[in-house]
Write a protein that holds these residues in place. Structure first.
Motif, PDB file in Angstrom:
ATOM      1  N   ASN A 230       0.568  -1.157   0.187  1.00 47.32           N
ATOM      2  CA  ASN A 230      -0.174  -0.290   0.031  1.00 47.32           C
ATOM      3  C   ASN A 230       0.769   1.305  -0.195  1.00 47.32           C
ATOM      4  O   ASN A 230       0.876   2.528   0.573  1.00 47.32           O
ATOM      5  CB  ASN A 230      -0.744  -0.255   1.489  1.00 47.32           C
ATOM      6  N   HIS A 231       1.526   1.253  -0.964  1.00 45.85           N
ATOM      7  CA  HIS A 231       2.396   2.305  -1.227  1.00 45.85           C
ATOM      8  C   HIS A 231       2.485   3.091  -2.427  1.00 45.85           C
ATOM      9  O   HIS A 231       2.969   1.439  -3.279  1.00 45.85           O
ATOM     10  CB  HIS A 231       3.892   2.484  -0.803  1.00 45.85           C
ATOM     11  N   TRP A 232       2.645   3.942  -3.452  1.00 50.32           N
ATOM     12  CA  TRP A 232       2.775   4.347  -4.936  1.00 50.32           C
ATOM     13  C   TRP A 232       4.162   3.760  -5.682  1.00 50.32           C
ATOM     14  O   TRP A 232       5.415   3.531  -4.790  1.00 50.32           O
ATOM     15  CB  TRP A 232       2.321   5.416  -5.448  1.00 50.32           C
ATOM     16  N   HIS A 233       4.334   2.757  -6.364  1.00 56.27           N
ATOM     17  CA  HIS A 233       5.427   2.253  -6.908  1.00 56.27           C
ATOM     18  C   HIS A 233       5.321   1.850  -8.188  1.00 56.27           C
ATOM     19  O   HIS A 233       4.235   1.257  -8.616  1.00 56.27           O
ATOM     20  CB  HIS A 233       5.710   1.335  -5.750  1.00 56.27           C
ATOM     21  N   THR A 234       6.175   1.834  -9.228  1.00 53.60           N
ATOM     22  CA  THR A 234       6.771   0.701  -9.988  1.00 53.60           C
ATOM     23  C   THR A 234       7.165  -0.174 -10.061  1.00 53.60           C
ATOM     24  O   THR A 234       8.150  -0.354  -9.268  1.00 53.60           O
ATOM     25  CB  THR A 234       7.425   2.033 -11.094  1.00 53.60           C
TER      26      THR A 234
ATOM     27  N   PHE B 128       9.182   8.569 -13.933  1.00 57.57           N
ATOM     28  CA  PHE B 128       9.814   7.347 -13.365  1.00 57.57           C
ATOM     29  C   PHE B 128      10.124   7.519 -12.326  1.00 57.57           C
ATOM     30  O   PHE B 128      11.479   7.481 -12.128  1.00 57.57           O
ATOM     31  CB  PHE B 128      10.555   6.716 -14.584  1.00 57.57           C
ATOM     32  N   ILE B 129       9.369   8.018 -11.213  1.00 57.17           N
ATOM     33  CA  ILE B 129       9.590   7.801  -9.919  1.00 57.17           C
ATOM     34  C   ILE B 129       8.637   7.222  -8.681  1.00 57.17           C
ATOM     35  O   ILE B 129       9.278   5.317  -9.611  1.00 57.17           O
ATOM     36  CB  ILE B 129       9.738   8.879  -9.212  1.00 57.17           C
ATOM     37  N   GLY B 130       7.884   7.328  -8.532  1.00 53.49           N
ATOM     38  CA  GLY B 130       7.752   6.036  -7.082  1.00 53.49           C
ATOM     39  C   GLY B 130       7.947   5.586  -6.224  1.00 53.49           C
ATOM     40  O   GLY B 130       9.318   6.428  -5.227  1.00 53.49           O
ATOM     41  N   GLY B 131       7.356   4.895  -4.914  1.00 61.20           N
ATOM     42  CA  GLY B 131       7.738   4.946  -3.436  1.00 61.20           C
ATOM     43  C   GLY B 131      10.053   4.084  -3.566  1.00 61.20           C
ATOM     44  O   GLY B 131      10.287   4.032  -2.722  1.00 61.20           O
ATOM     45  N   PHE B 132      10.267   3.679  -4.763  1.00 63.88           N
ATOM     46  CA  PHE B 132      11.572   3.332  -4.573  1.00 63.88           C
ATOM     47  C   PHE B 132      12.595   4.598  -4.984  1.00 63.88           C
ATOM     48  O   PHE B 132      13.850   4.119  -4.843  1.00 63.88           O
ATOM     49  CB  PHE B 132      12.651   2.105  -5.456  1.00 63.88           C
ATOM     50  N   ALA B 133      12.245   5.780  -5.738  1.00 68.50           N
ATOM     51  CA  ALA B 133      12.701   6.321  -6.020  1.00 68.50           C
ATOM     52  C   ALA B 133      13.359   7.280  -3.894  1.00 68.50           C
ATOM     53  O   ALA B 133      12.393   7.785  -3.814  1.00 68.50           O
ATOM     54  CB  ALA B 133      12.102   7.503  -6.751  1.00 68.50           C
ATOM     55  N   GLN B 134      14.429   7.182  -4.191  1.00 67.83           N
ATOM     56  CA  GLN B 134      14.156   8.247  -2.462  1.00 67.83           C
ATOM     57  C   GLN B 134      15.474   9.297  -2.340  1.00 67.83           C
ATOM     58  O   GLN B 134      15.476  10.235  -1.669  1.00 67.83           O
ATOM     59  CB  GLN B 134      15.128   6.974  -1.648  1.00 67.83           C
TER      60      GLN B 134
ATOM     61  N   GLN C  52       2.362   3.143 -12.276  1.00 67.05           N
ATOM     62  CA  GLN C  52       2.900   3.282 -11.247  1.00 67.05           C
ATOM     63  C   GLN C  52       1.564   2.735 -10.654  1.00 67.05           C
ATOM     64  O   GLN C  52       0.040   2.628 -11.085  1.00 67.05           O
ATOM     65  CB  GLN C  52       3.077   4.505  -9.934  1.00 67.05           C
ATOM     66  N   HIS C  53       1.322   2.114  -9.093  1.00 73.19           N
ATOM     67  CA  HIS C  53       0.705   1.015  -8.679  1.00 73.19           C
ATOM     68  C   HIS C  53      -0.080   1.096  -7.113  1.00 73.19           C
ATOM     69  O   HIS C  53       1.591   1.363  -6.595  1.00 73.19           O
ATOM     70  CB  HIS C  53      -0.229  -0.033  -9.610  1.00 73.19           C
ATOM     71  N   TYR C  54      -0.992   1.080  -7.031  1.00 75.40           N
ATOM     72  CA  TYR C  54      -1.414   1.246  -5.057  1.00 75.40           C
ATOM     73  C   TYR C  54      -1.780  -0.214  -4.783  1.00 75.40           C
ATOM     74  O   TYR C  54      -2.801   0.385  -5.684  1.00 75.40           O
ATOM     75  CB  TYR C  54      -1.347   2.377  -5.051  1.00 75.40           C
ATOM     76  N   ALA C  55      -1.870  -0.894  -3.827  1.00 77.42           N
ATOM     77  CA  ALA C  55      -3.522  -1.821  -3.298  1.00 77.42           C
ATOM     78  C   ALA C  55      -3.850  -1.661  -1.969  1.00 77.42           C
ATOM     79  O   ALA C  55      -2.758  -1.429  -1.314  1.00 77.42           O
ATOM     80  CB  ALA C  55      -2.607  -2.967  -3.030  1.00 77.42           C
ATOM     81  N   VAL C  56      -4.526  -1.189  -2.810  1.00 72.64           N
ATOM     82  CA  VAL C  56      -5.701  -0.742  -0.992  1.00 72.64           C
ATOM     83  C   VAL C  56      -5.932  -1.391  -0.642  1.00 72.64           C
ATOM     84  O   VAL C  56      -6.174  -2.425  -0.507  1.00 72.64           O
ATOM     85  CB  VAL C  56      -6.952   0.416  -1.523  1.00 72.64           C
TER      86      VAL C  56
END
Length: 305
Positions: free
Chosen positions: A93-97, A198-204, A250-254
């Motif tokens: 439940n976080h936005w990521h690719t 091209f970002i998302g949760g792993f882009a720190q 990007q996707h996110y599991a609610v």
């Protein structure tokens, strides 16, 4: 053979596909039609009645070589290319690719519903191409020049006191090998030529900026990705499959289903090395993912509409 029908779900992302039996081998014309539809709509939803793990892998192979299930997380028993996305093993439940912390993340992901909760549990999929188009001109020009470091050893932003032993064990497994890769913040899609964030949760971290500066800028850019107009909210039914372009979404599991069982199986297609607006390719900083994914060759030209 029934005629393929493709119906848009929202204006900017998503379409439902009918007239394709995923349990059968697909001819080249059908695959070209689906690849073209994926380029247009970014996410495609199919009926997957009767499809099993072997069938899901066979379907995904129409789009290229498969990755293994994950660089660090074990596969489903007997199916090395299948990852169980199971609520009992954690929630994304976080936005990521998917897997952007490696040099060549998957080009496409397939998710197939195995166990669906009676309510909630939707998957959100966002168009990063639409997000890029929404950027004001000066911000778009800035984004074109930026690079970001992606890593699987990322900040979960969860207090230590909320992490139990099981959760800590899963995290330790996820980061058992640390990967860090520099990708362009704006990626040029190899098939369509579209630009996407091209970002998302792993882009720190933004290369050249401090952690605090990076966080503010990434939050600003991310806010365009997750605008409601750019998001498909898919409510799962049993025996469905969603194919999405991992290069430009990007996707996110609610997590809104009261801890009830929810299980999907994921199979991903090996991707190419991302390329930025200036033609430069991503580069690995730490970690060798060659056991996880081959590098995809030149992409085929999509069929004309």
């Amino acid at each position: 053979m029934p005629e393929i029908e493709i119906r848009k779900v929202t204006a900017r992302i998503g379409a439902e596909v009918s007239g394709v039996d995923l349990a059968q081998s697909l001819d080249e014309e059908t695959v070209a039609t689906l690849r073209d539809a994926l380029g247009r709509h970014k996410a495609l939803v199919f009926d997957a009645a009767g499809l099993d793990d072997a069938g899901q892998q066979a379907f995904a192979r129409h789009f290229g070589d498969l990755t293994t299930a994950h660089p660090t997380v074990p596969a489903v028993d007997g199916a090395p290319n299948v990852l169980a996305v199971d609520s009992e093993r954690g929630r994304a439940n976080h936005w990521h690719t998917d897997v952007t912390f490696v040099l060549n993340p998957p080009q496409a992901s397939t998710l197939r519903s195995i166990t669906v909760p009676p309510y909630g549990g939707e998957t959100l999929i966002a168009s990063s191409a639409a997000a890029y188009r929404d950027l004001p001109g000066p911000l778009r020009s800035l984004a074109d020049t930026l690079w970001a470091e992606h890593t699987n050893d990322y900040d979960y932003a969860v207090p230590d006191e909320e992490i139990d032993g099981e959760t800590a064990g899963r995290r330790a497994q996820f980061t058992s090998t640390v990967y860090r890769t520099a990708h362009p913040v704006v990626r040029v899609h190899p098939l369509t030529g579209e630009r996407g964030l091209f970002i998302g949760g792993f882009a720190q971290r933004i290369v050249g900026l401090s952690a605090a500066e990076s966080r503010k800028l990434l939050e600003l850019l991310q806010s365009y990705v997750t605008r409601p107009e750019n998001v498909l909210r898919w409510r799962w039914s049993p025996e469905q499959l969603v194919l999405f372009d991992n290069r430009i979404t990007q996707h996110y599991a609610v997590d809104n289903y009261d801890g009830l069982p929810r299980r999907l199986h994921r199979v991903t297609v090996a991707g190419d090395v991302p390329v930025g607006v200036d033609g430069r390719e991503s580069h690995a900083i730490t970690g060798d993912a060659s056991h996880y994914t081959p590098v995809a060759g030149p992409a085929p030209v999509p069929a004309a509409a």
